[in-house]
Design a protein around this motif. Structure first.
Motif, PDB file in Angstrom:
ATOM      1  N   UNK A 236       0.848  -1.724  -0.187  1.00  0.00           N
ATOM      2  CA  UNK A 236      -0.098   0.039   0.079  1.00  0.00           C
ATOM      3  C   UNK A 236       0.828   1.325   0.205  1.00  0.00           C
ATOM      4  N   UNK A 237       2.498   1.069   0.386  1.00  0.00           N
ATOM      5  CA  UNK A 237       3.008   2.432   0.317  1.00  0.00           C
ATOM      6  C   UNK A 237       3.480   3.191  -0.446  1.00  0.00           C
ATOM      7  N   UNK A 238       2.886   3.650  -1.373  1.00  0.00           N
ATOM      8  CA  UNK A 238       3.415   4.181  -2.428  1.00  0.00           C
ATOM      9  C   UNK A 238       3.417   3.785  -3.958  1.00  0.00           C
ATOM     10  N   UNK A 239       1.727   3.420  -4.035  1.00  0.00           N
ATOM     11  CA  UNK A 239       1.537   2.040  -5.242  1.00  0.00           C
ATOM     12  C   UNK A 239       0.861   3.242  -5.883  1.00  0.00           C
ATOM     13  N   UNK A 240       1.119   2.950  -7.290  1.00  0.00           N
ATOM     14  CA  UNK A 240       0.626   3.223  -7.862  1.00  0.00           C
ATOM     15  C   UNK A 240      -0.469   2.848  -9.326  1.00  0.00           C
ATOM     16  N   UNK A 241      -1.201   4.535  -9.052  1.00  0.00           N
ATOM     17  CA  UNK A 241      -2.345   3.662  -9.993  1.00  0.00           C
ATOM     18  C   UNK A 241      -2.013   3.755 -11.622  1.00  0.00           C
ATOM     19  N   UNK A 242      -2.396   2.868 -12.297  1.00  0.00           N
ATOM     20  CA  UNK A 242      -1.978   2.657 -13.723  1.00  0.00           C
ATOM     21  C   UNK A 242      -3.044   1.688 -14.105  1.00  0.00           C
ATOM     22  N   UNK A 243      -3.185   1.123 -15.244  1.00  0.00           N
ATOM     23  CA  UNK A 243      -3.948   0.396 -16.227  1.00  0.00           C
ATOM     24  C   UNK A 243      -4.032  -1.544 -15.450  1.00  0.00           C
ATOM     25  N   UNK A 244      -2.727  -1.585 -15.383  1.00  0.00           N
ATOM     26  CA  UNK A 244      -2.730  -2.693 -13.989  1.00  0.00           C
ATOM     27  C   UNK A 244      -3.903  -2.554 -13.183  1.00  0.00           C
ATOM     28  N   UNK A 245      -3.897  -1.428 -12.468  1.00  0.00           N
ATOM     29  CA  UNK A 245      -4.202  -1.579 -10.870  1.00  0.00           C
ATOM     30  C   UNK A 245      -6.325  -0.877 -11.397  1.00  0.00           C
ATOM     31  N   UNK A 246      -6.664  -1.672 -12.394  1.00  0.00           N
ATOM     32  CA  UNK A 246      -7.958  -1.642 -13.051  1.00  0.00           C
ATOM     33  C   UNK A 246      -8.587  -2.886 -12.093  1.00  0.00           C
ATOM     34  N   UNK A 247     -10.296  -2.844 -12.307  1.00  0.00           N
ATOM     35  CA  UNK A 247     -10.899  -3.805 -12.006  1.00  0.00           C
ATOM     36  C   UNK A 247     -10.834  -4.728 -13.150  1.00  0.00           C
ATOM     37  N   UNK A 248     -10.997  -5.759 -12.561  1.00  0.00           N
ATOM     38  CA  UNK A 248     -11.049  -7.517 -13.518  1.00  0.00           C
ATOM     39  C   UNK A 248     -12.578  -7.820 -13.668  1.00  0.00           C
ATOM     40  N   UNK A 418      -5.121 -13.479 -11.125  1.00  0.00           N
ATOM     41  CA  UNK A 418      -5.380 -11.723 -10.693  1.00  0.00           C
ATOM     42  C   UNK A 418      -6.651 -11.791 -10.277  1.00  0.00           C
ATOM     43  N   UNK A 419      -6.716 -10.111  -9.588  1.00  0.00           N
ATOM     44  CA  UNK A 419      -7.312  -9.849  -8.781  1.00  0.00           C
ATOM     45  C   UNK A 419      -7.480  -7.786  -8.878  1.00  0.00           C
ATOM     46  N   UNK A 420      -9.086  -7.899  -8.417  1.00  0.00           N
ATOM     47  CA  UNK A 420      -9.004  -6.391  -8.866  1.00  0.00           C
ATOM     48  C   UNK A 420      -7.858  -5.834  -7.961  1.00  0.00           C
ATOM     49  N   UNK A 421      -7.021  -4.352  -8.830  1.00  0.00           N
ATOM     50  CA  UNK A 421      -6.058  -3.723  -8.429  1.00  0.00           C
ATOM     51  C   UNK A 421      -4.374  -4.307  -8.918  1.00  0.00           C
ATOM     52  N   UNK A 422      -4.544  -5.827  -9.288  1.00  0.00           N
ATOM     53  CA  UNK A 422      -3.737  -6.149 -10.201  1.00  0.00           C
ATOM     54  C   UNK A 422      -4.363  -7.178 -11.348  1.00  0.00           C
ATOM     55  N   UNK A 423      -4.296  -6.545 -12.413  1.00  0.00           N
ATOM     56  CA  UNK A 423      -4.795  -7.525 -13.348  1.00  0.00           C
ATOM     57  C   UNK A 423      -3.661  -8.716 -14.051  1.00  0.00           C
ATOM     58  N   UNK A 424      -2.158  -7.888 -13.712  1.00  0.00           N
ATOM     59  CA  UNK A 424      -1.417  -9.008 -14.383  1.00  0.00           C
ATOM     60  C   UNK A 424      -0.862  -9.906 -13.601  1.00  0.00           C
ATOM     61  N   UNK A 425      -0.488 -10.879 -14.204  1.00  0.00           N
ATOM     62  CA  UNK A 425       0.441 -11.732 -12.718  1.00  0.00           C
ATOM     63  C   UNK A 425       1.614 -12.934 -14.008  1.00  0.00           C
ATOM     64  N   UNK A 426       3.186 -12.415 -13.623  1.00  0.00           N
ATOM     65  CA  UNK A 426       4.170 -12.840 -14.221  1.00  0.00           C
ATOM     66  C   UNK A 426       4.854 -14.223 -13.302  1.00  0.00           C
ATOM     67  N   UNK A 427       4.492 -15.527 -13.740  1.00  0.00           N
ATOM     68  CA  UNK A 427       5.332 -16.668 -13.041  1.00  0.00           C
ATOM     69  C   UNK A 427       5.986 -17.306 -13.803  1.00  0.00           C
ATOM     70  N   UNK A 428       7.489 -17.617 -13.094  1.00  0.00           N
ATOM     71  CA  UNK A 428       7.838 -18.664 -14.191  1.00  0.00           C
ATOM     72  C   UNK A 428       8.335 -19.663 -13.251  1.00  0.00           C
ATOM     73  N   UNK A 429       8.798 -20.330 -14.121  1.00  0.00           N
ATOM     74  CA  UNK A 429       9.298 -21.776 -13.883  1.00  0.00           C
ATOM     75  C   UNK A 429      10.456 -22.048 -14.401  1.00  0.00           C
ATOM     76  N   UNK A 430      11.182 -22.694 -13.879  1.00  0.00           N
ATOM     77  CA  UNK A 430      13.119 -22.387 -14.217  1.00  0.00           C
ATOM     78  C   UNK A 430      13.201 -24.452 -14.520  1.00  0.00           C
ATOM     79  N   UNK A 431      13.288 -24.843 -15.553  1.00  0.00           N
ATOM     80  CA  UNK A 431      13.147 -26.130 -15.934  1.00  0.00           C
ATOM     81  C   UNK A 431      14.989 -26.467 -17.182  1.00  0.00           C
ATOM     82  N   UNK A 432      15.613 -27.491 -16.621  1.00  0.00           N
ATOM     83  CA  UNK A 432      16.612 -27.461 -17.777  1.00  0.00           C
ATOM     84  C   UNK A 432      17.311 -26.422 -17.921  1.00  0.00           C
TER      85      UNK A 432
END
Length: 470
Positions: A236-248, A418-432
């Motif tokens: 919550x500290x100094x979190x900017x609003x952006x298109x990513x922070x939208x309602x989903x 993804x949830x309201x306020x965080x409409x993007x998620x990046x998850x990666x897996x290390x494989x080989x």
């Protein structure tokens, strides 16, 4: 009945039609040379369907009592009408069977809620891919498994040899017990488990002797709001609003791509950081480019929640054992070197926050830090007051090439939440020798999220050029 702990229950409390709380994983395979593809897939399906005595939660449903209906407490109970054919499904892609068609199918499958009247999982066998490939999509509720636990499940069905054969369903209790004995110590997990988890109140009493460490960690977060330690970031500290922070909405868009492990690692080392620092910098620069192209780059830096595993070595039973660091992505900085340094310093400050805590204290601190997020959800404040802008997660996977009954595993691509306020998620897996990125977004908020893949590649090239690697 087995009661869910506070962290596991929070995923059920936070769920509704717009914000499903399941995670998924797409695994790509190449058929063994010379096999009849239809017979081979049917054989795999028969193995999956053969499981009768399944591991806990895979044949259990949520108890349908008044407390559960009121979202107060949740418990697992045996599903007396369990039908495994409902959960194991066989799908085919339309021609020409490109990754585009696969991603469209995964986007649709990942958009639908799991039925709480049944065990909270599905597994899809997917044929029709071009290039001699097929895929699986495993979908489980986050109250059942976190990323590390899901990787253990995937690993249990694989072999390091293309001649290896697994004739037990990876969902069966027999296969699960065999996997634990083969790969990990049999000692009982000392962390919270689904069978002996205590309530938060019990833990507070139990941890009273180490309350000083916990209080110091909480005070460090509070000090961020007072202007202390500029490298440390708090929700919550100094979190900017952006298109990513939208309602989903409930609709999702999934895309994925792999990059060479050593390429990203070399960039991180050359810039004086770690592989994880390089991943975050790559994501940060990619997001900066994507938002600039959209005319939507905020003046303040984006903040990312970065999960960290609190799982004790040998713990295969905990549903979720995870903490988090809030990272400053420095997306307001044009210079890639300054951006990398800011990201690295924010991660070091976050790691230092956990360094003085035991595993139990770290778990309790995470529950305390996350509890306002649940309250925010209940009060519908997450859109107006996002705790961070997005989640970026790195899950360790198999370190060498693996096979499923002779079919080579080509990639593991996560699909998260993804949830309201965080409409993007990046998850990666290390494989080989690769890092497999899975990106999930709200289709309405970020309709052209596939452009982010090009932005990530351009950013990695920029980092390599800045570091003198090309």
């Amino acid at each position: 009945m087995t009661r869910l702990n506070v962290l596991d229950s929070s995923f059920l409390i936070a769920e509704n039609r717009e914000t499903p709380m399941h995670t998924g994983g797409v695994s790509l395979y190449s058929y063994p040379k010379g096999v009849d593809k239809r017979k081979f897939l049917n054989g795999l399906k028969e193995i999956l369907l053969a499981g009768t005595d399944l591991r806990p939660m895979f044949n259990q449903r949520l108890s349908n009592n008044l407390l559960s209906k009121a979202n107060l407490t949740f418990s697992w109970e045996q599903d007396q009408d369990f039908d495994i054919e409902y959960h194991i499904r066989h799908s085919a892609l339309p021609r020409p069977g490109r990754y585009r068609e696969l991603f469209a199918l995964i986007s649709r499958l990942h958009s639908t809620l799991l039925d709480r009247n049944r065990p909270l999982w599905e597994m899809h066998l997917i044929e029709g891919l071009a290039g001699n490939q097929f895929a699986t999509y495993l979908k489980t509720h986050h109250c059942m498994l976190d990323g590390v636990a899901a990787m253990h499940l995937t690993d249990s069905m694989l072999s390091a040899s293309n001649r290896g054969r697994v004739n037990q369903s990876p969902l069966s209790l027999e296969a699960w017990e065999h996997y634990k004995k083969k790969n990990l110590a049999t000692r009982k997990a000392v962390s919270a488990s689904s069978s002996d988890i205590k309530s938060l109140a019990d833990k507070l009493t139990e941890q009273i002797g180490s309350g000083k460490n916990l209080a110091q960690a909480v005070m460090k977060y509070a000090n961020v709001w007072l202007g202390g330690n500029p490298a440390l970031n708090a929700p919550w500290h100094a979190v900017p609003r952006s298109i990513i922070s939208s309602e989903v909405t409930g609709s999702r868009r999934f895309v994925a791509q792999s990059w060479p492990y050593q390429r990203i690692r070399a960039a991180g080392r050359a810039l004086g950081g770690t592989l994880n620092d390089a991943v975050l910098a790559m994501c940060a620069g990619g997001l900066r480019r994507y938002l600039l192209q959209s005319g939507a780059l905020p003046n303040k830096p984006l903040k990312a929640m970065v999960p960290i595993s609190l799982r004790v070595e040998g713990d295969l039973e905990s549903s979720n054992a995870v903490g988090f660091i809030v990272a400053n992505l420095a997306t307001h900085l044009e210079d890639p070197g300054e951006r990398f340094t800011t990201i690295r310093e924010s991660m070091l400050a976050g790691k230092e926050l956990y360094s003085g805590l035991s595993a139990g204290e770290a778990e309790l601190f995470t529950q305390i830090a996350m509890s306002p997020m649940v309250i925010s959800k209940l009060l519908s404040l997450e859109k107006a007051l996002p705790a961070f802008n997005l989640v970026i997660s790195n899950v360790p996977g198999p370190k060498k090439k693996m096979y499923w009954n002779g079919a080579r595993l080509d990639g593991i691509y996560p699909a998260s939440i993804v949830v309201h306020g965080q409409s993007l998620n990046i998850t990666l897996v290390s494989y080989g020798d690769q890092l497999d990125f899975g990106i999930i977004a709200c289709r309405r908020s970020l309709p052209s999220i596939q452009r982010l893949l090009d932005c990530l590649e351009d950013t990695l090239s920029e980092m390599e050029e800045f570091a003198g690697l090309v």
